[in-house]
Design an enzyme around this catalytic site. Structure first.
Site, short mmCIF file in Angstrom:
data_model
loop_
_atom_site.label_atom_id
_atom_site.label_comp_id
_atom_site.label_asym_id
_atom_site.label_seq_id
_atom_site.Cartn_x
_atom_site.Cartn_y
_atom_site.Cartn_z
CG HIS A 99 42.72 63.46 61.39
ND1 HIS A 99 43.84 64.23 61.48
CD2 HIS A 99 41.93 63.81 62.43
CE1 HIS A 99 43.74 65.02 62.55
NE2 HIS A 99 42.60 64.78 63.15
CD GLU A 130 35.28 64.12 63.30
OE1 GLU A 130 35.50 64.66 64.38
OE2 GLU A 130 35.85 63.09 62.91
CG ASP A 131 36.02 69.06 61.95
OD1 ASP A 131 35.10 68.46 62.53
OD2 ASP A 131 37.16 69.17 62.41
CG ASP A 166 42.79 63.40 66.26
OD1 ASP A 166 43.01 64.63 66.21
OD2 ASP A 166 41.65 62.90 66.36
CG ASP A 204 59.95 51.82 89.37
OD1 ASP A 204 59.59 52.44 90.39
OD2 ASP A 204 59.16 51.19 88.65
#
Ligand code: MN
Length: 731
Positions: free
Chosen positions: A78, A82-83, A149, A269
């Site tokens: 993923h 991008e990197d 992510d 609760d």
């Protein structure tokens, strides 16, 4: 897990993957991991670990959530585009196929390299969110990868600079936690919220955490007897169930206290007892056991099984009083409901077959798609992103159609927002609204569980301008704006005139002859308009086609020519000529031996061109035209001397109002399915009423304009094809 070395992570990932997906896909996964290792080899995380540990961890999360192979493979890839240095989506596609590549593309941020146009970090963030929302709308798995992510990034945020911590925490709270909630991923949402809470409000977080842990410990002790007792009772009732105490998450505790001004000890609760059983029947049986043993607090029972939340959450909730007078909440659900409550859409991959997944996921993203559609014209990313945040990710109420279909709308929505959500035309023609059976103002603020009924009307030609100030949802506002844009009169008149002239030229017709006032009157009397200019405007915005108008004009002309010819013959034969056209053809009906009376269509049977018809001379109101098979006509026929022969004027192209009754299976989505068919056939609904029928059916009474029986037959045939539809009648 975060402490594990790169090598150990890799081993775990590949082993678990192979166990689930087999050796062949396992090899693909190995290639993907090694590809990611090469791309990220010189990168480190803020914590100092090798960067590749991040995508590998994301993949492991996805595997644990039960996601399919392409999603898990895309998980480890993923960040490569991008990197990575020079890695392109095309490279991913060549190596791992289209499906994986499109998922990776979906989670990849826009590249800044080309022309760096972002002025601010905020603007960059906006552009990226726009891309993300569009990707989610086309493949919902993108959101699951993105959340996995973000979860890992938030878990390891401690190593980042304070600025980055603040920015990421804020974005997580505003975008990612609501996204997780919207898609039902409760576990991820709670963790994202608690992590962000700690960075955004460290003081409040610390204080509340201390207080809560003391209280929760006390509560747990107080409830342990109740839980023991419950175990025995369930066993006696022969219900298999797991019982556990669940501490409420910190941030939801904080929010509940803030919103309602509660003190900590007022929350019932803080610890909920959860019973997980095997079947839906067991859920209700267990509830019976609980209520027979402990006194339930009034108004606290909620059946989210019969009425699931829009994010698919299903469970029974009740609050009871313990022996030592401590109120506590009990949640009862099946294992599958539990998985869905924890993992939301991700749980689909565990339980459902592919086809079911796709239709259900389609519904989940239909609202984003609507926002995209309503927004297609604007290029402004900021507005689009704000709309998604407000309309899709904001807080919402859920209201019901009279059929029990759940519609979710942002808090503050009105019956108009509801009407526009059902169908654009239901919105445009909305006249008034009933909520829980009572008439309400159109600016009424809808509340959860309201049953909303919209009454549309022919006479409501379109939206009113002040509706723009009433509606809450951006998609409704855009639809209203579009209507007014279409109404931009001068432009439409001009365009309509040109279109008609062009069409006439193409058909070699002379408009000067055809545009006679009588002809025009013949056309516009059936529409809600009153002049030639109106007619041009209607053509201009597409309300009627230029071709339709031209053919009607030509018809009128032909009829007049024919009449002239006939009269000439009559004259030659020395007989009395027919009266002029305007008297002979009324409302598209030839009246034989014209007695010069008004002609109107009977309301009881709404005849359409093509139907066999009879005329009846009423006392004082002119001639009423009935379908020959109309029940009332049977009685009228006894009155033979009042019956007059009528027939349809030839090639009449006007539109007529038709009403049908559609019997459907009474379930969510039925009305949508029916509306969709009408939209696809370009039919404008003019009124809609619905009620509950027998044996799990619902009945829609709807009216719309048609050109004749042919079109009506097509509509009915198409409706009958729907699996939701049981029967369709003309009424
Ligand atoms: Mn990442």
């Amino acid at each position: 897990m975060e402490e594990q070395s790169e090598l150990k992570l890799k081993e775990q990932l590949l082993n678990d993957f192979r166990k689930k997906f087999g050796i062949e896909l396992g090899e693909k996964m190995r290639e993907a991991v090694e590809f990611a290792e090469r791309v990220h080899c010189n990168q480190r995380r803020d914590a100092g670990d090798a960067y590749v540990t991040h995508p590998m961890t994301v993949s492991i999360y996805l595997l644990k959530m039960g996601m399919d192979a392409p999603t898990v493979i895309a998980g480890v890839l993923h960040d490569t585009v991008e990197d990575g240095d020079g890695v392109k989506i095309e490279d991913i596609e060549a190596l791992f196929g289209k499906e994986v590549a499109s998922l990776v593309d979906g989670v990849t941020k826009l590249t800044k390299s080309g022309n760096q146009t972002y002025i601010t970090k905020k603007q960059e963030q906006t552009e990226n969110l726009r891309k993300l929302f569009l990707s989610i709308a086309s493949d919902v798995r993108v959101v699951i990868i993105k959340l996995a992510d973000r979860l890992h990034n938030m878990r390891t945020l401690a190593y980042c600079t304070p600025e980055k911590q603040a920015r990421k925490a804020k974005e997580t709270m505003e975008v990612y936690a609501p996204l997780a909630d919207r898609f039902g991923m409760g576990v991820i949402r709670s963790e994202l919220e608690d992590l962000s809470f700690a960075y955004l409000m460290p003081e409040e977080y610390r204080k509340l955490k201390e207080e809560v842990s003391v209280q929760q410990k006390e509560r747990m002790e107080a409830l342990s007897t109740a839980m023991e007792k419950m175990k025995v009772l369930l066993k006696e009732a022969d219900i298999k169930g797991d019982i556990s105490g669940r501490p409420k998450h910190l941030y939801s505790t904080y929010r509940k206290m803030q919103r309602n001004n509660y003190k900590l000890n007022e929350l019932y609760d803080l610890i909920a007892i959860r019973i997980i059983v095997e079947t839906v029947n067991d859920c209700y049986a267990a509830l019976g056991v609980v209520h027979a043993t402990w006194k339930p607090l009034p108004g606290r029972f909620k059946d989210y099984i019969a009425m699931p939340k829009p994010n698919m959450y299903r469970s029974l909730h009740t609050t009871v009083m313990s022996e030592n007078s401590i109120p506590f909440e009990i949640q009862i659900r099946t294992r599958e409901m539990h998985e869905t409550a924890e993992y939301g859409i991700a749980a689909h991959w565990m339980y459902k077959d592919d086809k079911k997944i796709m239709t259900e996921l389609d519904q989940k993203t239909s609202l984003i798609k609507q926002i995209i559609e309503a927004d297609e014209t604007t290029e402004d990313s900021k507005e689009f992103v704000e709309n998604v945040l407000k309309d899709f990710l904001g807080e919402y109420v859920f209201v019901l159609t009279p059929q029990g279909e759940i519609i979710d709308l942002p808090v503050g929505s009105t019956p108009l927002d509801f009407a526009y959500r059902i169908h654009t035309n239901v919105g445009h023609h909305c006249q008034h609204a009933r909520v829980n059976g009572n008439m309400v103002r159109l600016d009424y603020k809808l509340k959860t569980n309201d049953v909303v009924e919209i009454i549309t009307s022919n006479s409501q030609i379109g939206p009113r301008r002040d509706w723009l100030n009433i509606v809450k949802t951006q998609s409704a506002r855009n639809k209203i704006r579009q209507w007014f844009k279409r109404e931009n009169r001068e432009e439409n008149v001009q365009r309509g005139r040109e279109m008609l002239e062009e069409t006439a030229k193409r058909h070699a017709q002379n408009l000067q002859i055809l545009l006679k006032p009588e002809y025009i009157n013949e056309i516009i009397k059936r529409m809600t308009i009153s002049s030639l200019e109106d007619l041009y405007a209607t053509i201009g915005y597409g309300g009627i086609s230029a071709g339709q108008v031209l053919h009607k004009l030509m018809d009128c002309h032909r009829k007049e020519m024919r009449l002239e010819e006939m009269n000439k013959k009559l004259e030659e034969a020395g007989k009395e000529p027919h009266k002029p056209t305007a008297h002979t053809i009324r409302n598209g009906i030839y009246v034989h031996g014209d007695p010069g009376m008004a002609v109107f269509f009977a309301n009881c049977c709404n005849p359409l061109p093509g139907d066999p018809i009879i005329g009846y001379i009423t006392r004082g109101r002119g001639i009423s035209v009935h379908r020959a098979d109309c029940k009332n006509a049977e009685n009228l026929l006894r009155d033979q001397e009042r019956i007059i022969e009528v027939e349809w004027a030839e090639e009449e192209n006007s539109t007529f109002s038709a009403s049908i009754r559609v019997v459907v299976v009474d379930k969510a989505g039925s009305l949508m399915a029916v509306s969709k068919v009408l939209t696809n056939l370009n039919v404008n609904m003019t009124s809609l009423r619905s009620r509950i029928g027998d044996e799990g059916s619902a009945i829609f009474e709807m009216s719309f304009s048609v050109t004749g029986t042919e079109q009506l037959k097509i509509i009915i045939a198409n409706l009958k094809k729907l699996p939701e539809v049981i029967d369709v009648y003309r009424t």
